[in-house]
Design a protein around this motif. Structure first.
Motif, PDB file in Angstrom:
ATOM      1  N   LEU A 153      45.046   7.191  52.661  1.00 62.15           N
ATOM      2  CA  LEU A 153      44.294   8.342  53.098  1.00 62.15           C
ATOM      3  C   LEU A 153      45.258   9.614  52.899  1.00 62.15           C
ATOM      4  O   LEU A 153      46.607   9.633  53.547  1.00 62.15           O
ATOM      5  CB  LEU A 153      43.717   8.264  54.326  1.00 62.15           C
ATOM      6  CG  LEU A 153      43.083   9.502  55.028  1.00 62.15           C
ATOM      7  CD1 LEU A 153      41.911   9.752  54.245  1.00 62.15           C
ATOM      8  CD2 LEU A 153      42.834   9.025  56.328  1.00 62.15           C
ATOM      9  N   TYR A 154      44.848  10.816  52.323  1.00 62.94           N
ATOM     10  CA  TYR A 154      45.582  12.151  52.406  1.00 62.94           C
ATOM     11  C   TYR A 154      44.755  13.107  53.066  1.00 62.94           C
ATOM     12  O   TYR A 154      43.358  12.834  52.804  1.00 62.94           O
ATOM     13  CB  TYR A 154      45.931  12.459  51.242  1.00 62.94           C
ATOM     14  CG  TYR A 154      47.113  11.320  50.615  1.00 62.94           C
ATOM     15  CD1 TYR A 154      48.444  11.411  50.761  1.00 62.94           C
ATOM     16  CD2 TYR A 154      46.461  10.331  49.538  1.00 62.94           C
ATOM     17  CE1 TYR A 154      49.232  10.450  50.189  1.00 62.94           C
ATOM     18  CE2 TYR A 154      47.288   9.367  49.250  1.00 62.94           C
ATOM     19  CZ  TYR A 154      48.684   9.328  49.310  1.00 62.94           C
ATOM     20  OH  TYR A 154      49.522   8.393  48.667  1.00 62.94           O
ATOM     21  N   SER A 155      45.043  14.272  53.652  1.00 69.42           N
ATOM     22  CA  SER A 155      44.322  15.346  53.935  1.00 69.42           C
ATOM     23  C   SER A 155      45.011  16.549  53.155  1.00 69.42           C
ATOM     24  O   SER A 155      46.045  16.735  52.763  1.00 69.42           O
ATOM     25  CB  SER A 155      44.405  15.542  55.413  1.00 69.42           C
ATOM     26  OG  SER A 155      45.634  15.754  55.867  1.00 69.42           O
ATOM     27  N   LYS A 156      43.924  17.450  52.777  1.00 64.63           N
ATOM     28  CA  LYS A 156      44.611  18.738  52.125  1.00 64.63           C
ATOM     29  C   LYS A 156      45.191  19.583  53.057  1.00 64.63           C
ATOM     30  O   LYS A 156      44.786  19.780  54.358  1.00 64.63           O
ATOM     31  CB  LYS A 156      43.140  19.240  51.726  1.00 64.63           C
ATOM     32  CG  LYS A 156      43.266  20.525  50.897  1.00 64.63           C
ATOM     33  CD  LYS A 156      42.163  21.022  50.379  1.00 64.63           C
ATOM     34  CE  LYS A 156      42.039  22.579  50.113  1.00 64.63           C
ATOM     35  NZ  LYS A 156      41.047  23.253  49.962  1.00 64.63           N
ATOM     36  N   ILE A 157      46.421  20.206  52.407  1.00 66.80           N
ATOM     37  CA  ILE A 157      47.072  21.140  53.184  1.00 66.80           C
ATOM     38  C   ILE A 157      46.687  22.553  52.735  1.00 66.80           C
ATOM     39  O   ILE A 157      46.430  23.556  53.145  1.00 66.80           O
ATOM     40  CB  ILE A 157      48.506  21.253  53.168  1.00 66.80           C
ATOM     41  CG1 ILE A 157      48.862  19.690  53.821  1.00 66.80           C
ATOM     42  CG2 ILE A 157      49.132  22.388  53.677  1.00 66.80           C
ATOM     43  CD1 ILE A 157      50.420  19.137  53.534  1.00 66.80           C
ATOM     44  N   ASP A 158      46.660  22.312  51.322  1.00 70.72           N
ATOM     45  CA  ASP A 158      46.384  24.018  50.489  1.00 70.72           C
ATOM     46  C   ASP A 158      45.852  23.306  49.218  1.00 70.72           C
ATOM     47  O   ASP A 158      45.802  22.074  48.919  1.00 70.72           O
ATOM     48  CB  ASP A 158      47.483  24.873  50.678  1.00 70.72           C
ATOM     49  CG  ASP A 158      48.791  24.362  49.830  1.00 70.72           C
ATOM     50  OD1 ASP A 158      48.533  23.415  48.850  1.00 70.72           O
ATOM     51  OD2 ASP A 158      49.684  24.771  50.268  1.00 70.72           O
ATOM     52  N   THR A 159      45.556  24.185  48.170  1.00 68.27           N
ATOM     53  CA  THR A 159      45.097  23.812  46.949  1.00 68.27           C
ATOM     54  C   THR A 159      45.957  22.810  45.953  1.00 68.27           C
ATOM     55  O   THR A 159      45.238  21.738  45.719  1.00 68.27           O
ATOM     56  CB  THR A 159      45.112  25.218  45.822  1.00 68.27           C
ATOM     57  OG1 THR A 159      44.343  25.988  46.651  1.00 68.27           O
ATOM     58  CG2 THR A 159      44.485  24.705  44.541  1.00 68.27           C
ATOM     59  N   TYR A 160      47.265  22.774  46.159  1.00 62.44           N
ATOM     60  CA  TYR A 160      47.947  21.736  45.554  1.00 62.44           C
ATOM     61  C   TYR A 160      48.772  20.870  46.362  1.00 62.44           C
ATOM     62  O   TYR A 160      49.541  19.846  45.923  1.00 62.44           O
ATOM     63  CB  TYR A 160      49.051  22.491  44.736  1.00 62.44           C
ATOM     64  CG  TYR A 160      48.393  23.463  43.702  1.00 62.44           C
ATOM     65  CD1 TYR A 160      47.549  22.942  42.783  1.00 62.44           C
ATOM     66  CD2 TYR A 160      48.645  24.859  43.844  1.00 62.44           C
ATOM     67  CE1 TYR A 160      47.049  23.910  41.765  1.00 62.44           C
ATOM     68  CE2 TYR A 160      48.143  25.756  42.803  1.00 62.44           C
ATOM     69  CZ  TYR A 160      47.303  25.174  41.750  1.00 62.44           C
ATOM     70  OH  TYR A 160      46.859  26.239  41.146  1.00 62.44           O
ATOM     71  N   ASN A 161      48.614  20.856  47.952  1.00 58.69           N
ATOM     72  CA  ASN A 161      49.377  19.962  48.341  1.00 58.69           C
ATOM     73  C   ASN A 161      48.664  19.294  49.543  1.00 58.69           C
ATOM     74  O   ASN A 161      47.769  19.731  50.245  1.00 58.69           O
ATOM     75  CB  ASN A 161      50.405  20.574  49.434  1.00 58.69           C
ATOM     76  CG  ASN A 161      51.418  21.374  48.379  1.00 58.69           C
ATOM     77  OD1 ASN A 161      52.337  20.481  47.975  1.00 58.69           O
ATOM     78  ND2 ASN A 161      51.092  22.595  48.051  1.00 58.69           N
ATOM     79  N   LEU A 162      48.955  17.878  49.806  1.00 60.90           N
ATOM     80  CA  LEU A 162      48.500  16.805  50.498  1.00 60.90           C
ATOM     81  C   LEU A 162      49.222  16.355  51.582  1.00 60.90           C
ATOM     82  O   LEU A 162      50.470  16.518  51.508  1.00 60.90           O
ATOM     83  CB  LEU A 162      47.923  15.560  49.835  1.00 60.90           C
ATOM     84  CG  LEU A 162      46.821  15.958  48.674  1.00 60.90           C
ATOM     85  CD1 LEU A 162      46.461  14.554  47.925  1.00 60.90           C
ATOM     86  CD2 LEU A 162      45.603  16.421  49.139  1.00 60.90           C
ATOM     87  N   ARG A 163      48.900  16.037  52.771  1.00 63.84           N
ATOM     88  CA  ARG A 163      49.519  15.508  53.755  1.00 63.84           C
ATOM     89  C   ARG A 163      49.210  14.072  53.867  1.00 63.84           C
ATOM     90  O   ARG A 163      48.210  13.735  53.808  1.00 63.84           O
ATOM     91  CB  ARG A 163      49.142  16.116  55.125  1.00 63.84           C
ATOM     92  CG  ARG A 163      49.598  15.260  56.678  1.00 63.84           C
ATOM     93  CD  ARG A 163      49.291  15.907  57.765  1.00 63.84           C
ATOM     94  NE  ARG A 163      49.743  17.346  57.756  1.00 63.84           N
ATOM     95  CZ  ARG A 163      48.948  18.504  57.635  1.00 63.84           C
ATOM     96  NH1 ARG A 163      47.668  18.382  57.491  1.00 63.84           N
ATOM     97  NH2 ARG A 163      49.433  19.507  57.766  1.00 63.84           N
ATOM     98  N   ASP A 164      50.168  13.314  54.049  1.00 64.20           N
ATOM     99  CA  ASP A 164      50.141  11.911  54.089  1.00 64.20           C
ATOM    100  C   ASP A 164      49.423  11.339  55.203  1.00 64.20           C
ATOM    101  O   ASP A 164      50.149  11.642  56.331  1.00 64.20           O
ATOM    102  CB  ASP A 164      51.556  11.124  53.793  1.00 64.20           C
ATOM    103  CG  ASP A 164      51.692   9.594  53.581  1.00 64.20           C
ATOM    104  OD1 ASP A 164      50.471   8.788  54.083  1.00 64.20           O
ATOM    105  OD2 ASP A 164      52.354   9.086  53.094  1.00 64.20           O
TER     106      ASP A 164
END
Length: 178
Positions: free
Chosen positions: A135-146
């Motif tokens: 599972l990841y969550s969106k930080i911004d357009t190109y970056n995800l949080r683990d």
């Protein structure tokens, strides 16, 4: 598709009685999209260097009112094609990597990510390099949080299969409010 094209089928009718046109290969900035793994990026080896095995999912990822395509492929890379103005067949920017912890997000090959917008965040689920749901969550357009591996109630991780190499991945994830 397996050849690495992303195709568009136009519905010329309605949702109750759909009628689709023949597929049209989508373009990004005027160039036909065709993902190919090349000789060094496919676990199947050089005989499948020309295959892309693109597994796309469509959503308005950056909330600009245009549909974007997020996908994984034969390379195990996670990429995005942002929507832009233009005809349906050529309304995408060039592919761009999706990052986690400042590194290109990578996982098993041929896995369509599951994507959903919840009340509090946008989530992205895929198979990681261990062939387990992550599972990841969106930080911004190109970056995800683990956000870590998805786990069963007993704490065990959720593998896609016990196969190796070419038997990994090949999962298409749908997120549904059941």
């Amino acid at each position: 598709n397996s050849q690495g094209f992303i195709q568009f089928f136009r519905n010329t009718s309605d949702n109750t009685d759909p009628k689709f046109t023949a597929p049209v290969n989508l373009k990004a900035c005027g160039h036909t999209i065709q993902i190919q793994s090349g000789y060094g990026e496919d676990i199947q080896g050089p005989l499948e260097a020309r295959y892309g095995y693109v597994c796309p999912n469509v959503i308005d990822w950056n909330d600009d009112g245009r549909l974007d395509i997020l996908f994984s492929d034969a390379r195990g890379k996670h990429m995005i094609l942002l929507g832009k103005e233009g005809p349906a067949e050529d309304c995408l920017d060039l592919e761009h990597a999706i990052y986690c912890n400042d590194l290109d997000l990578h996982g098993t090959w041929r896995c369509r990510p599951g994507i959903a917008k919840t009340k509090s965040k946008t989530i992205y689920i895929t198979l990681d390099d261990n062939n387990e749901l992550h599972l990841y969550s969106k930080i911004d357009t190109y970056n995800l949080r683990d956000e870590g591996k998805l786990r069963l109630k007993n704490g065990r991780t959720i593998p896609a299969s016990t196969a190796q190499s070419g038997g990994t991945g090949r999962l298409k994830i749908d997120i549904t409010d059941w």
